[in-house]
Design an enzyme around this catalytic site. Structure first.
Site, short mmCIF file in Angstrom:
data_model
loop_
_atom_site.label_atom_id
_atom_site.label_comp_id
_atom_site.label_asym_id
_atom_site.label_seq_id
_atom_site.Cartn_x
_atom_site.Cartn_y
_atom_site.Cartn_z
CB SER A 70 3.13 5.41 3.12
OG SER A 70 3.90 5.90 2.47
N1 SAH Z 1 3.01 9.24 0.23
C1 SAH Z 1 2.63 8.38 -0.97
C2 SAH Z 1 3.93 7.61 -0.96
C3 SAH Z 1 4.37 7.04 -2.32
S1 SAH Z 1 5.78 6.30 -2.73
C4 SAH Z 1 1.62 7.66 -0.78
O1 SAH Z 1 1.32 7.30 0.27
O2 SAH Z 1 1.07 7.43 -1.95
C5 SAH Z 1 7.03 7.55 -2.73
C6 SAH Z 1 6.83 8.44 -4.11
O3 SAH Z 1 7.84 9.27 -4.28
C7 SAH Z 1 6.73 7.79 -5.44
O4 SAH Z 1 5.46 7.86 -5.93
C8 SAH Z 1 7.85 8.04 -6.22
O5 SAH Z 1 7.53 8.36 -7.66
C9 SAH Z 1 8.26 9.34 -5.39
N2 SAH Z 1 9.47 9.94 -5.86
C10 SAH Z 1 10.73 9.12 -5.59
N3 SAH Z 1 11.78 10.02 -5.87
C11 SAH Z 1 11.36 11.29 -5.94
C12 SAH Z 1 11.89 12.57 -6.45
N4 SAH Z 1 13.10 12.60 -6.49
N5 SAH Z 1 11.00 13.42 -6.63
C13 SAH Z 1 9.58 13.41 -6.44
N6 SAH Z 1 8.84 12.19 -5.97
C14 SAH Z 1 9.98 11.21 -6.01
#
Ligand code: SAH
Length: 221
Positions: A70
């Site tokens: 993010s």
């Molecule tokens: N806060 C993280 C954001 C990553 S993007 C950062 O700054 O790196 C969002 C993440 O949510 C991804 O890694 C994706 O695989 C995860 N995600 C999506 N759906 C999900 C679910 N149902 N359960 C757990 N993780 C999920």
């Protein structure tokens, strides 16, 4: 990882992080504790080395598997909103991803439970937390659309991928008085701040329009 990489050199130096903090302040982030933690957290170790020189620009960056770390502004904003009504003990994060948001949170609350559906991302994040000596993070490889019942209820829930609607399980796992920050919608989403008032009532405030990857069901090993 060498000490030099952790300390940061050149584009990954403290001065570069200080500039990021100044930009976040200009964008309206005012919680000093949040700004201090972002100023102290080496975001470059949460992205591939080839992208490290971009780590302190205020943009989302790819982390593989079609996912992104993010944007720092969003991490700061969500963290500030989560902490707005006071200190939190137990926080659930849905979507560990790179682990950057998790690391920032872990320095501001007692304990973070973070769930991720893509196992290799979770493993990389786990290595980074060890390198940084962060010990109050519990990771779980699971579909976080269901929340994480084993440690519920939570004083705070932060969701970093967008569902079409707030999952009932997440409402249920929020402690009374607890706060949830979650993006909801399709291509573009509304970032919501939901406070649980009592057993059956929730207060909902719209923060701003955001763009997150979708919350998907199931897991990938
Ligand atoms: N806060 C993280 C954001 C990553 S993007 C950062 O700054 O790196 C969002 C993440 O949510 C991804 O890694 C994706 O695989 C995860 N995600 C999506 N759906 C999900 C679910 N149902 N359960 C757990 N993780 C999920």
């Amino acid at each position: 990882m060498s000490d030099l990489t952790l300390q940061g050199i050149g584009m990954t130096s403290q001065r570069t992080r200080d500039r990021l903090v100044a930009r976040l302040q200009q964008q309206g982030i005012s919680n000093e504790a949040v700004l201090d933690v972002i100023g102290a957290t080496p975001r470059h170790i949460f992205v591939d080395e080839a992208l490290a020189h971009k780590a302190y620009e205020d943009t989302a960056l790819p982390i593989g598997f079609n996912q992104t770390i993010s944007q720092p502004y969003i991490v700061a904003k969500m963290t500030e909103e989560l902490l707005a009504s006071g200190p939190l003990e137990k926080v659930l994060e849905v979507g560990t991803g790179s682990g950057y948001q998790t690391a920032v949170l872990s320095l501001l609350v007692e304990r973070v439970y973070s769930v991720e559906r893509i196992k290799p991302l979770q493993q990389k994040a786990s290595t980074r937390f060890k390198q940084l000596g962060l010990r109050n993070i519990t990771l779980q490889h699971t579909d976080g659309g269901m929340g994480l019942t084993s440690h519920a209820p939570y004083d705070g829930i932060i969701v970093t991928a967008a569902p079409d609607a707030v999952p009932a399980e997440l409402y249920a796992q929020l402690a009374i008085g607890g706060v949830m920050i979650i993006p909801v919608g399709g291509e573009q989403q509304e970032l919501l701040r939901i406070t649980r008032i009592d057993e059956s009532r929730y207060d909902e405030v719209r923060i701003e329009t955001v763009k997150f990857v979708p919350l998907l069901s199931g897991t990938i090993s």
